[in-house]
Design an enzyme around this catalytic site. Structure first.
Site, PDB file in Angstrom:
ATOM      1  N   ASP A   4      -6.327  -3.395  -4.048  1.00 53.26           N
ATOM      2  CA  ASP A   4      -5.803  -1.766  -4.665  1.00 53.26           C
ATOM      3  C   ASP A   4      -4.839  -1.299  -4.464  1.00 53.26           C
ATOM      4  O   ASP A   4      -4.281  -0.277  -3.139  1.00 53.26           O
ATOM      5  CB  ASP A   4      -6.815  -1.106  -3.890  1.00 53.26           C
ATOM      6  CG  ASP A   4      -7.345   0.418  -4.131  1.00 53.26           C
ATOM      7  OD1 ASP A   4      -7.023   0.456  -5.364  1.00 53.26           O
ATOM      8  OD2 ASP A   4      -7.682   1.603  -3.897  1.00 53.26           O
ATOM      9  N   ASN A  61       0.628  -1.297   0.435  1.00 57.26           N
ATOM     10  CA  ASN A  61      -0.159   0.055  -0.098  1.00 57.26           C
ATOM     11  C   ASN A  61       1.174   1.262   0.178  1.00 57.26           C
ATOM     12  O   ASN A  61       0.291   2.366   0.464  1.00 57.26           O
ATOM     13  CB  ASN A  61      -0.968  -0.273   1.129  1.00 57.26           C
ATOM     14  CG  ASN A  61      -1.917  -1.418   1.405  1.00 57.26           C
ATOM     15  OD1 ASN A  61      -1.594  -2.120   2.290  1.00 57.26           O
ATOM     16  ND2 ASN A  61      -2.645  -1.432   0.331  1.00 57.26           N
ATOM     17  N   VAL A  78       0.882   7.123  -0.406  1.00 59.30           N
ATOM     18  CA  VAL A  78       0.115   5.640   0.183  1.00 59.30           C
ATOM     19  C   VAL A  78      -0.787   5.986  -0.203  1.00 59.30           C
ATOM     20  O   VAL A  78      -2.112   6.861  -0.737  1.00 59.30           O
ATOM     21  CB  VAL A  78       0.029   7.038   1.848  1.00 59.30           C
ATOM     22  CG1 VAL A  78      -0.458   5.427   3.031  1.00 59.30           C
ATOM     23  CG2 VAL A  78       1.671   7.294   2.357  1.00 59.30           C
ATOM     24  N   CYS A  79      -1.390   4.517  -0.531  1.00 61.36           N
ATOM     25  CA  CYS A  79      -2.932   3.827  -0.528  1.00 61.36           C
ATOM     26  C   CYS A  79      -3.671   4.500   1.191  1.00 61.36           C
ATOM     27  O   CYS A  79      -3.473   2.730   1.432  1.00 61.36           O
ATOM     28  CB  CYS A  79      -3.029   2.703  -1.788  1.00 61.36           C
ATOM     29  SG  CYS A  79      -4.664   2.471  -1.600  1.00 61.36           S
ATOM     30  N   LEU A  80      -4.331   5.070   1.107  1.00 63.55           N
ATOM     31  CA  LEU A  80      -5.019   4.949   2.341  1.00 63.55           C
ATOM     32  C   LEU A  80      -6.769   5.954   2.199  1.00 63.55           C
ATOM     33  O   LEU A  80      -6.177   7.329   1.839  1.00 63.55           O
ATOM     34  CB  LEU A  80      -4.884   6.193   3.719  1.00 63.55           C
ATOM     35  CG  LEU A  80      -5.232   5.254   4.586  1.00 63.55           C
ATOM     36  CD1 LEU A  80      -5.325   4.200   5.299  1.00 63.55           C
ATOM     37  CD2 LEU A  80      -4.736   5.662   5.974  1.00 63.55           C
TER      38      LEU A  80
END
Length: 197
Positions: free
Chosen positions: A144, A104, A111-113
């Site tokens: 994702d 992520n 950052v994938c949040l």
């Protein structure tokens, strides 16, 4: 002439203040909310906050996360926060300053949040983001991903993933590439999956 006018204006403001000191800069609504958020932080014991530009610059700070369990236990991961003046109506920009092998987080530190993107709303705060980042280290997700290689290995073999994470945390990256151990685990995971079919 303009300079003289500015000096007179400054002297007038000082004279108008009750104790003779220069007036305090007025904070925007976003800065007031951020000040409140930071004063009410309830960080996990394994997290810390620092202000590289000094405490007068609340809009830019760093959070260090030291997970005590999971794949990343024992590591130190630093995130920079850049809070826009429109906060909380706009989410802070968060980057990971530590190169990490994570599904992520990419090598550029993105950052994938979801709460930093489409799920952000003004009810959320800095504390929520920090707990979200902490959760990425205790429960990384292969869905994702920003780092497809790490996600594929996590999906295929959690043991292989753990071995690569430990290896990278111990030995670091060489430039923008992973150590050869990563490829060995990917090949082993692919072979194992093909045998299950």
């Amino acid at each position: 002439m303009i300079r003289l006018f500015k000096e007179k204006e400054k002297l007038r403001e000082i004279a108008e203040s009750s104790d003779g000191r220069a007036p305090v800069k007025k904070l925007s609504a976003g800065e007031l909310r951020l000040h409140k958020d930071i004063s009410e932080l309830n960080l996990p014991e394994s997290c810390g906050i620092s202000f590289p530009n000094g405490k007068d610059d609340l809009l830019n700070f760093e959070i260090t996360i030291r997970p005590d369990e999971g794949f990343y236990g024992g590591g130190d991961f630093v995130f920079s926060f850049e809070v826009p003046l429109m906060y909380p109506h706009e989410a802070p920009k968060v980057k990971c300053k530590t190169k990490v092998y994570h599904p992520n987080i990419d090598l550029a530190g993105n950052v994938c949040l979801n709460i930093l993107r489409e799920d952000w709303n003004p009810v959320l705060n800095i504390n929520t983001i920090i707990y979200g980042l902490y959760h990425l280290f205790t429960q990384p997700s292969h869905e994702d991903p920003l780092n497809p290689d790490a996600a594929a290995l996590l999906r295929a073999s959690s043991q292989g993933f753990q071995a690569v994470v430990r290896h990278v945390m111990t030995n670091g990256y060489r430039g923008e590439t992973y150590h050869p151990l990563f490829m060995q685990h990917m090949k082993a995971a692919s072979y194992h999956q093909s045998r299950l079919k």
